[in-house]
Scaffold this active site. Structure first.
Site, PDB file in Angstrom:
ATOM      1  NE  ARG A 133      -2.585   0.392   3.555  1.00 41.84           N
ATOM      2  CZ  ARG A 133      -2.135   1.361   4.344  1.00 41.84           C
ATOM      3  NH1 ARG A 133      -2.176   2.595   3.928  1.00 41.84           N
ATOM      4  NH2 ARG A 133      -1.658   1.096   5.539  1.00 41.84           N
ATOM      5  NE  ARG A 162       6.701  17.691  12.634  1.00 42.00           N
ATOM      6  CZ  ARG A 162       6.468  17.886  11.342  1.00 42.00           C
ATOM      7  NH1 ARG A 162       6.297  16.873  10.545  1.00 42.00           N
ATOM      8  NH2 ARG A 162       6.412  19.107  10.845  1.00 42.00           N
ATOM      9  CE1 TYR A 200     -15.261  21.774   4.348  1.00 43.03           C
ATOM     10  CE2 TYR A 200     -15.218  23.745   2.973  1.00 43.03           C
ATOM     11  CZ  TYR A 200     -15.924  22.787   3.664  1.00 43.03           C
ATOM     12  OH  TYR A 200     -17.298  22.829   3.681  1.00 43.03           O
ATOM     13  NE  ARG A 231     -23.544  14.337  -1.424  1.00 44.01           N
ATOM     14  CZ  ARG A 231     -23.009  15.342  -0.723  1.00 44.01           C
ATOM     15  NH1 ARG A 231     -21.709  15.524  -0.637  1.00 44.01           N
ATOM     16  NH2 ARG A 231     -23.790  16.179  -0.064  1.00 44.01           N
ATOM     17  CE  LYS A 274     -18.041  19.618   5.242  1.00 43.24           C
ATOM     18  NZ  LYS A 274     -18.841  20.661   4.619  1.00 43.24           N
ATOM     19  CD  GLU A 317     -20.429  17.429   5.804  1.00 42.72           C
ATOM     20  OE1 GLU A 317     -20.715  18.128   6.788  1.00 42.72           O
ATOM     21  OE2 GLU A 317     -20.671  17.798   4.638  1.00 42.72           O
ATOM     22  CG  ASP A 343     -22.442  20.819   6.729  1.00 39.54           C
ATOM     23  OD1 ASP A 343     -22.841  21.975   6.928  1.00 39.54           O
ATOM     24  OD2 ASP A 343     -21.404  20.550   6.098  1.00 39.54           O
ATOM     25  CG  ASP A 344     -23.905  17.321   3.033  1.00 47.05           C
ATOM     26  OD1 ASP A 344     -23.066  17.969   2.406  1.00 47.05           O
ATOM     27  OD2 ASP A 344     -23.609  16.413   3.840  1.00 47.05           O
ATOM     28  CB  ALA A 378     -34.270  16.730  -6.843  1.00 40.58           C
ATOM     29  CB  ALA A 405     -27.218  19.754  -1.454  1.00 42.07           C
ATOM     30  CG  ASN A 420     -18.186  21.672  -3.207  1.00 39.05           C
ATOM     31  OD1 ASN A 420     -17.772  22.675  -3.757  1.00 39.05           O
ATOM     32  ND2 ASN A 420     -18.982  21.709  -2.149  1.00 39.05           N
TER      33      ASN A 420
END
Ligand SMILES: NC(=O)c1ccc[n+]([C@@H]2O[C@H](COP(=O)([O-])OP(=O)(O)OC[C@H]3O[C@@H](n4cnc5c(N)ncnc54)[C@H](O)[C@@H]3O)[C@@H](O)[C@H]2O)c1
Ligand SMILES: O=C(O)C[C@H](O)C(=O)O
Ligand SMILES: [Mg+2]
Length: 595
Positions: free
Chosen positions: A100, A134, A155, A208, A226, A297, A320-321, A357, A360, A476
């Protein structure tokens, strides 16, 4: 005995230990019940199995490079060392961990090219993230002092790229993970978090993330972003914030097959099973921290509405959305009215076309309709008349009552077939047709479809009956914006009012004329909503409180700014706390009255 049990005895010299760490095939052997935290790791067969007794517990182990095995801690180790919930749910072998890491190392340049216009955005995020690990105080100072430059990194939009690549970027865990495998355990797991007090939780199920779809466990990145803004803008104590991921699987086929994915590789739970996981999480966190505020969120629409209804009258929570976005949009819509030289009370006359629709879009139309109805006297007929100001278009075109299998959330906004017939429209009419026929004052996009406001749509908006039409391209991250400010201003000219969800530069017309690109993002409200709730001690978060916060944001902008097309504060004002403080204060004083 308990002291003894938490002692660490190195099996041999540090050098040997590190060497063995690399080659280790880790196995665990449980010790006696009394010494239950006793951990054994077998190293090489020649040396045999030697015990490693760990001094530390919980997060301290993860922060200690001598003993940390990260995602390679087995489930029994996680239980014995109080680590459960502090790591993503998938247990990896040390070989998988190295793979990874190597994949991530090698694809850095490719990843950075994928994303926002800044080719170094991901590298900047990595450097900031290491500082966060740190020295938290220094991290927040750097962020606050350079907020304009680094908000777009921690953000939106870069956080979207971070979430897309999170399995590779994962180094030190941050926050808590509750998975479908943890059912029945959450009430005890929650005590693995080291802070006795938590004020703010941001939680997602990753279904989402921004406009990027289902990113599963990788969605934890957005909750961290956030909460960074909660600390920077609302001054919330960083030791009292908790990012949370509820991992109920993913329906993202690529992630289901990705050997490096850190989350549960099974399809998402649905129905009652899904709800029971979220119920258990809510009960656990509110039991340990009864005064915490939980921000939901980036849940897919069906769960966003459903869970909001389920919890809003019982817990201190908001979505929030649905709710934060609605408040920010209303503030912007009221700004667009003022920019036309009209009083805010003229808002109920605006014709608004909304593309999208989902959680949001419906959240915005719902709240905007309520605001209009209130301005018109809050009667039933006021409500009716407010409803006729919106045309909602989704992936299947204009939503009317003739729509089959209509989403119950969208039903109240479905136009009457006869009425749209008179307007030259019909069920499923395209966005261009709707804009051509309606000539709206405002075109608002929450569709997650980049470029949806095509040249044709923008040309159609030239017919708007408004002196200053407004475009809100709110999806976004950057590439999902319905149009760029350049595209919009080049067709509609400098009188256009423009806002986008992710940041763009202003457009310069020459002769000093500027087309302002406002950032219409829920970041202007959620920190104030959280702070206001915290300070007021309110038991729940009501519609009236959210309305007060939106009105405060609208009133925050001065007339001369609004007339120039500046309808939201700049990000540097955002951080000076005056905005968030006034939103929180207004919310506190007036919100409690509305409530
Ligand atoms: N700026 C902000 O503050 C803010 C806040 C919340 C969400 N958002 C953004 O809004 C977007 C949508 O979020 P959501 O939760 O509502 O998503 P969602 O998936 O629930 O909804 C998307 C909606 O767009 C519709 N749609 C898809 N294609 C379309 C098309 N061609 N024409 C018209 N409509 C179309 C879908 O039918 C659906 O109704 C995301 O990009 C998200 O980042 C922005
Ligand atoms: O996260 C953001 O930038 C805004 C919003 O919450 C979104 O989902 O897009
Ligand atoms: Mg969101």
């Amino acid at each position: 005995m308990s002291n003894f049990s938490s002692q660490l005895r190195l099996s041999s010299s540090l050098l040997k230990h590190l060497k063995h760490q690399i080659n280790a095939t880790s196995s665990t052997t449980s010790a006696s019940a009394a010494a239950m935290m006793f951990e054994r790791r077998s190293f090489t067969t020649t040396e045999g199995s030697r015990p490693t007794i760990v001094h530390k517990r919980s997060i301290d182990i993860l922060h200690d490079p001598w003993f940390n095995k990260g995602t390679a801690f087995s489930m029994t180790e996680r239980d014995r060392l109080d680590l459960r919930g502090l790591l993503p749910p998938t247990v990896m072998s040390s070989q998988q961990q190295i793979e990874r890491f190597m994949v991530d190392l090698k694809r850095l340049e490719v990843q950075a090219r994928d994303g926002p216009s800044d080719p170094n955005a991901l590298a900047k995020w990595r450097i900031l993230n290491r500082l966060h690990d740190r020295n938290e105080t220094m991290y927040y100072k750097v962020l606050i002092e350079n907020i304009e430059e680094y908000a777009p990194i921690v953000y939106t939009p870069t956080v979207g790229l971070v979430c897309q690549n999170y399995s590779g970027l994962f180094r030190r865990p941050r926050g808590m993970y509750f998975s479908a495998e943890d059912r029945g355990e959450m009430m005890s797991m929650v005590y693995n978090w080291p802070a006795d007090q938590v004020d703010m939780i941001v939680v997602t199920d990753g279904s989402r993330i921004l406009g990027l779809g289902d990113l599963g466990v990788q969605g934890i990145g957005i909750t961290i972003g956030k909460l960074d803004l909660y600390v920077a803008a609302a001054g919330i104590n960083p030791q009292r914030v908790l990012p949370v991921m509820i991992d109920v699987g993913t329906n993202n086929e690529r992630l289901l097959k990705d050997p490096l994915y850190l989350g549960l590789q099974e399809h998402r739970l649905d129905g009652e099973e899904y709800i029971s996981v979220v119920d258990e999480f809510m009960e656990a966190v509110f039991t340990r921290w009864p005064h915490v505020i939980v921000q939901f969120e980036d849940f897919q629409s069906k769960w966003a509405f459903n869970l909001l209804q389920r919890y809003r009258n019982t817990y201190r929570m908001f979505n929030d959305d649905v709710q934060g976005t609605a408040g920010v949009a209303i503030a912007g819509l009221l700004g667009a009215v003022r920019a036309q030289g009209k009083p805010m009370i003229d808002f109920p006359k605006q014709k608004i076309v909304v593309a999208g629709a989902g959680s949001a879009g419906i959240g915005v139309v719902n709240a905007a309709r309520k605001t209009m109805a209130r301005m018109l006297g809050n009667t039933e007929s006021a409500f009716e008349s407010a409803s006729s100001q919106f045309w909602v278009v989704d992936a299947n075109g204009l939503i009317t009552e003739e729509r089959t299998n209509i989403d119950p959330q969208a039903l109240p906004f479905a136009r009457k077939a006869k009425e749209v017939g008179h307007q030259g429209l019909r069920e499923g009419a395209s966005l261009v047709e709707v804009v051509q026929q309606i000539k709206p004052d405002v075109l608002l996009g929450l569709s997650a479809v980049g470029g949806l406001f095509s040249k044709e749509v923008l040309e159609a908006l030239k017919g708007s009956t408004s002196t200053r039409p407004a475009i809100f391209a709110m999806s976004n991250p950057t590439k999902n914006a319905e149009c760029t400010p350049e595209e919009a201003f080049s067709v509609l000219g400098d009188q256009l009012i423009f806002a986008s969800g992710s940041p763009f530069n202003d457009v310069k017309f020459g002769d000093g004329v500027i087309g302002h690109c406002n950032q219409g993002n829920n970041m202007y409200l959620f920190p104030g909503i959280g702070l206001g709730t915290l300070l007021s001690g309110s038991r729940i978060i009501s519609d009236g409180m959210l309305q007060a916060a939106a009105e405060c944001l609208a009133a925050y902008m001065k007339d001369d700014e609004v007339l120039k097309g500046i309808i939201y504060p700049s990000i540097s004002r955002y951080i000076r706390l005056d905005l968030t403080e006034s939103v929180a204060t207004f919310y506190l004083v007036f919100g409690l009255i509305y409530y």
